[in-house]
Design an enzyme around this catalytic site. Sequence first.
Site, PDB file in Angstrom:
ATOM      1  CE  LYS A 126      -0.657  -0.805 -10.978  1.00 11.03           C
ATOM      2  NZ  LYS A 126      -1.383   0.221 -10.265  1.00 11.03           N
TER       3      LYS A 126
HETATM    4  C1  LIG Z   1      -1.946   0.076  -8.974  1.00 10.69           C
HETATM    5  C2  LIG Z   1      -2.207   1.320  -8.216  1.00 10.69           C
HETATM    6  C3  LIG Z   1      -2.199   1.353  -6.816  1.00 10.69           C
HETATM    7  C4  LIG Z   1      -2.014   0.111  -5.989  1.00 10.69           C
HETATM    8  O1  LIG Z   1      -0.716  -0.441  -6.110  1.00 10.69           O
HETATM    9  P1  LIG Z   1      -0.458  -1.961  -5.693  1.00 10.69           P
HETATM   10  O2  LIG Z   1       0.924  -2.258  -6.113  1.00 10.69           O
HETATM   11  O3  LIG Z   1      -1.478  -2.771  -6.425  1.00 10.69           O
HETATM   12  O4  LIG Z   1      -0.655  -2.043  -4.206  1.00 10.69           O
HETATM   13  C5  LIG Z   1      -2.377   2.567  -6.178  1.00 10.69           C
HETATM   14  N1  LIG Z   1      -2.580   3.708  -6.893  1.00 10.69           N
HETATM   15  C6  LIG Z   1      -2.600   3.706  -8.235  1.00 10.69           C
HETATM   16  C7  LIG Z   1      -2.850   4.986  -8.947  1.00 10.69           C
HETATM   17  C8  LIG Z   1      -2.401   2.523  -8.943  1.00 10.69           C
HETATM   18  O5  LIG Z   1      -2.432   2.542 -10.276  1.00 10.69           O
END
Ligand SMILES: *Cc1c(COP(=O)(O)O)cnc(C)c1O
Length: 462
Positions: free
Chosen positions: A112
């Site tokens: 993120k």
């Molecule tokens: C947010 C997240 C996901 C999922 O990603 P999306 O874009 O919501 O599909 C998977 N793994 C981790 C560690 C995340 O923080």
Amino acid sequence: MRYISTRGQAPALSFEEAMLSGLARDGGLYVPETIPQMSADEIRALHGQSYEETAFRVMRPFVGDTFTDEVFADLIAKAYAGFGHGARAPLVQLAPGHFLLELFHGPTLAFKDFAMQLIGQLFQEALERRGERVTIVGATSGDTGSAAIEAFRGLDNVDVFILFPHGRVSEVQRRQMTTPAEANVHALAMDGHFDDCQARLKDMFNDFAFRDGVRLAGVNSINWARVLAQVVYYVSAAVSLGAPDRKVSFTVPTGNFGDIFAGYIAKRMGLPIERLVVATNQNDILHRCLSSGAYEKGEVTPSISPSMDIQVSSNFERALFDAYGRDGGAVAQLMDELKAGGFHVSQGAFETLREHFDSGRVSEDETLKTITTAQAQMGELLCPHSAVGVRVAEALRDPATPMVTLATAHPAKFPDAVEKASGTRPPLPNRMADLYERPERVTRVANDLAALQTLIKERIAQ
Ligand SMILES: *Cc1c(COP(=O)(O)O)cnc(C)c1O
């Protein structure tokens, strides 16, 4: 470059407006009116370029005249300066033909950060120029919240409120949200699941009096600028493995469908991607939908990969929009049916989705076993989300095409599950080693829209 809503009723916006508003006023999500193309020569020219230079070239056509080249390049440089790895998104080999894209070297140890660190810079620049202030409200299953707080803490033109499901995030995730001391940061622990947090967030956006009154801005994965930032590492990874002259496939641990949708955009831009594989945990609405065409909400079952404990994948709406020939009316109708429990994807749309996407589902037991075997056989300590991806990739990959699995978080972010499977308790990187000693600051809130709105108005008036 204009952005249009997946539900066809909201006005088209510029990049800047789409970024600052988040959700469209008709309840839809913004998508670019047309997808800019990268030629084979343009892709080839990315060989040997830095992550930042690649980011600039990939994202530039989407930004329009919101930023000058010079300013945009500078904001990208600032966004990634705090990462703990010079390559930003290094690729490591797990097995012949199978690679891991490490997306956890940012300040909060999850992928993120790639989008959020950039969006923090873009917001600050745009708001300063406009002389405006916004209230950012985000819902998180854990990683979005910490990444948003890290990106916006201490900024002058922003208050940031993060709703997370009380008791359902890991201790590291919680502490990353509750320990920043800046007055513009507000961590809210809400009763319920992530889907409840996301539903209250959507309610706030759909209450236009409130939305305009507090100048609400959204940085959830529905924000187009976040999807865009994630397109870059698909390109950098594919180029490292020989694109445009060699195809690659990607497996993506998936919850809200934002990350994998960025891969789809990269493919639509011209990157030679063979398959995009959705990997889910036991909360498998996407796997069920891509197997049968039925998109039906179930109950959320908490798992050891909590960032994927989601039943309604917001960004899937963007893929449906394309699969239905960009018919906003059809998407709006599906979303109405979803409120009542679910819908069936039409035969034509299902076939279009299956041209791009495969899927697999992994049980809790298999996730733990994959952490154990990846450490023993591949020398890699995986977080549970990444393990879900590796497991699905190993099951579905075709030896003729290199497979890249996205490692979405650092194992130290989920130390209990990792220790259980591997016997090793992964230490936090040095730069955040004192996380467990810092004081926490959090407000417990009910799953109640009016109470949340009152709290937000009071806080920003102070
Ligand atoms: C947010 C997240 C996901 C999922 O990603 P999306 O874009 O919501 O599909 C998977 N793994 C981790 C560690 C995340 O923080």
